[in-house]
Structure formats: C-alpha cells, structure tokens
Design a protein around this motif. Sequence first.
Motif, PDB file in Angstrom:
ATOM      1  N   THR A 196      -2.182   2.458   7.899  1.00 35.42           N
ATOM      2  CA  THR A 196      -2.963   2.037   6.740  1.00 35.42           C
ATOM      3  C   THR A 196      -2.679   0.572   6.452  1.00 35.42           C
ATOM      4  O   THR A 196      -1.702   0.004   6.948  1.00 35.42           O
ATOM      5  CB  THR A 196      -2.586   2.890   5.502  1.00 35.42           C
ATOM      6  OG1 THR A 196      -1.187   2.753   5.261  1.00 35.42           O
ATOM      7  CG2 THR A 196      -2.935   4.356   5.724  1.00 35.42           C
ATOM      8  N   ASP A 197      -3.529  -0.027   5.625  1.00 37.71           N
ATOM      9  CA  ASP A 197      -3.343  -1.441   5.291  1.00 37.71           C
ATOM     10  C   ASP A 197      -2.103  -1.685   4.446  1.00 37.71           C
ATOM     11  O   ASP A 197      -1.503  -2.753   4.519  1.00 37.71           O
ATOM     12  CB  ASP A 197      -4.573  -1.981   4.557  1.00 37.71           C
ATOM     13  CG  ASP A 197      -5.774  -2.131   5.474  1.00 37.71           C
ATOM     14  OD1 ASP A 197      -5.576  -2.337   6.685  1.00 37.71           O
ATOM     15  OD2 ASP A 197      -6.908  -2.040   4.973  1.00 37.71           O
ATOM     16  N   SER A 198      -1.754  -0.695   3.625  1.00 35.96           N
ATOM     17  CA  SER A 198      -0.580  -0.839   2.764  1.00 35.96           C
ATOM     18  C   SER A 198       0.060   0.531   2.577  1.00 35.96           C
ATOM     19  O   SER A 198      -0.561   1.562   2.823  1.00 35.96           O
ATOM     20  CB  SER A 198      -0.975  -1.441   1.412  1.00 35.96           C
ATOM     21  OG  SER A 198      -1.836  -0.562   0.714  1.00 35.96           O
ATOM     22  N   THR A 223       3.161   2.779   0.011  1.00 34.81           N
ATOM     23  CA  THR A 223       3.943   2.786  -1.222  1.00 34.81           C
ATOM     24  C   THR A 223       5.423   2.948  -0.877  1.00 34.81           C
ATOM     25  O   THR A 223       5.773   3.390   0.220  1.00 34.81           O
ATOM     26  CB  THR A 223       3.515   3.948  -2.136  1.00 34.81           C
ATOM     27  OG1 THR A 223       3.836   5.184  -1.499  1.00 34.81           O
ATOM     28  CG2 THR A 223       2.033   3.877  -2.467  1.00 34.81           C
ATOM     29  N   GLU A 271       2.718   0.926  -6.712  1.00 35.06           N
ATOM     30  CA  GLU A 271       2.699  -0.375  -6.057  1.00 35.06           C
ATOM     31  C   GLU A 271       2.600  -0.160  -4.553  1.00 35.06           C
ATOM     32  O   GLU A 271       3.276   0.694  -3.989  1.00 35.06           O
ATOM     33  CB  GLU A 271       3.967  -1.155  -6.394  1.00 35.06           C
ATOM     34  CG  GLU A 271       4.035  -1.524  -7.859  1.00 35.06           C
ATOM     35  CD  GLU A 271       5.307  -2.270  -8.208  1.00 35.06           C
ATOM     36  OE1 GLU A 271       6.321  -2.114  -7.506  1.00 35.06           O
ATOM     37  OE2 GLU A 271       5.275  -3.007  -9.200  1.00 35.06           O
ATOM     38  N   HIS A 272       1.761  -0.946  -3.920  1.00 36.44           N
ATOM     39  CA  HIS A 272       1.576  -0.877  -2.475  1.00 36.44           C
ATOM     40  C   HIS A 272       2.105  -2.159  -1.846  1.00 36.44           C
ATOM     41  O   HIS A 272       2.035  -3.239  -2.451  1.00 36.44           O
ATOM     42  CB  HIS A 272       0.084  -0.719  -2.142  1.00 36.44           C
ATOM     43  CG  HIS A 272      -0.433   0.649  -2.413  1.00 36.44           C
ATOM     44  ND1 HIS A 272      -0.879   1.468  -1.418  1.00 36.44           N
ATOM     45  CD2 HIS A 272      -0.564   1.356  -3.557  1.00 36.44           C
ATOM     46  CE1 HIS A 272      -1.261   2.612  -1.929  1.00 36.44           C
ATOM     47  NE2 HIS A 272      -1.092   2.570  -3.249  1.00 36.44           N
ATOM     48  N   SER A 316      -5.008   3.801  -7.283  1.00 36.41           N
ATOM     49  CA  SER A 316      -3.599   4.170  -7.217  1.00 36.41           C
ATOM     50  C   SER A 316      -2.824   3.445  -8.306  1.00 36.41           C
ATOM     51  O   SER A 316      -3.048   2.265  -8.559  1.00 36.41           O
ATOM     52  CB  SER A 316      -3.002   3.800  -5.854  1.00 36.41           C
ATOM     53  OG  SER A 316      -1.620   4.088  -5.830  1.00 36.41           O
ATOM     54  N   ARG A 360       2.489  -4.490   1.957  1.00 30.55           N
ATOM     55  CA  ARG A 360       1.992  -4.703   3.309  1.00 30.55           C
ATOM     56  C   ARG A 360       2.662  -5.939   3.909  1.00 30.55           C
ATOM     57  O   ARG A 360       3.203  -6.785   3.191  1.00 30.55           O
ATOM     58  CB  ARG A 360       0.474  -4.891   3.326  1.00 30.55           C
ATOM     59  CG  ARG A 360       0.033  -6.207   2.705  1.00 30.55           C
ATOM     60  CD  ARG A 360      -1.449  -6.405   2.816  1.00 30.55           C
ATOM     61  NE  ARG A 360      -1.816  -7.648   2.142  1.00 30.55           N
ATOM     62  CZ  ARG A 360      -3.012  -7.899   1.692  1.00 30.55           C
ATOM     63  NH1 ARG A 360      -3.979  -7.027   1.829  1.00 30.55           N
ATOM     64  NH2 ARG A 360      -3.264  -9.053   1.112  1.00 30.55           N
ATOM     65  N   ALA A 381      -4.011  -1.538  -5.008  1.00 27.95           N
ATOM     66  CA  ALA A 381      -4.718  -0.488  -4.262  1.00 27.95           C
ATOM     67  C   ALA A 381      -5.595   0.260  -5.244  1.00 27.95           C
ATOM     68  O   ALA A 381      -5.099   0.852  -6.201  1.00 27.95           O
ATOM     69  CB  ALA A 381      -3.725   0.445  -3.579  1.00 27.95           C
ATOM     70  N   SER A 382      -6.899   0.193  -5.022  1.00 28.74           N
ATOM     71  CA  SER A 382      -7.818   0.833  -5.961  1.00 28.74           C
ATOM     72  C   SER A 382      -7.563   2.337  -6.011  1.00 28.74           C
ATOM     73  O   SER A 382      -7.319   2.985  -4.995  1.00 28.74           O
ATOM     74  CB  SER A 382      -9.266   0.542  -5.556  1.00 28.74           C
ATOM     75  OG  SER A 382      -9.525   1.075  -4.282  1.00 28.74           O
TER      76      SER A 382
END
Length: 125
Positions: free
Chosen positions: A10-12, A14, A53-54, A50, A56, A47-48
């Motif tokens: 995934t892009d990011s 948690t 905090e994400h 959510s 990357r 992250a929309s």
Amino acid sequence: MLAALLFADTDSVTAPELAEGLGISSGSVSGAIKMLSTVGLIERVPASGSRREHYRLRDGAWAILMSAQNGMVQAMFEAADQGIAAAVADTPAARRLAEMRDFYGFMFRELPALVERWQAERSRR
C-alpha cells in the motif's frame, strides 16, 4: 521497519499495522518512526477515511538522507581536527586522525555535488 515500509503493498501504513506485521511492540514502532522521520526517510501522510496516522517512505528519501549526512560528516571532520590538535605530532594516532579528517573533508565537499547529480539524473528519467 524500513524494510516493512519498502515492501508494503500500500502507499502508506499505520503504526499498528507495522507493529502487527513485524511482531514488535508499539513502543518499538514509535521509536523507529521517530528515528526514520528525523533523518528524512519517512513522513506522516493523511489517509482519507482513516483517523489513524499513516506513514510512508518519502519521495527522494535517499537523497534527503545523504544531504542530512552532511551534518554528521562535518561533525566527524571537526572531531578528527580536534583530535589532531590534541595528539602528539608524527605518531600513529596523529596519522590516523589526519586520514579521518581528510576523508570526512572530502566527503563533506563531494556529497552535495553527488546528490545534485542524482537529482538531475532522476529528473531526466
């Protein structure tokens, strides 16, 4: 932790996802996030949908890391220079410290140009 971010599908991710995936404590993840953020390798991203905090790997992370190394390289150069001043001239210690100073002086001068060349090469791709 760095490997987990590099190999993420995934892009990011948690912090809880990292802890679970790596089988480590949330405290360990928190410490690693702080260290990797401090050196410029990772960043917090929104992250929309959510509330967590994400994180990357940053774009250009490796060039940022090497640019940040200039401070460490300069500190090593200065430490060697101070060591030379404290060492007895023409001793093995003085010679080793002179080599250390010369190496880190070279790296301090050359790293910015290498990063610039990398960024130029990357933008041509």
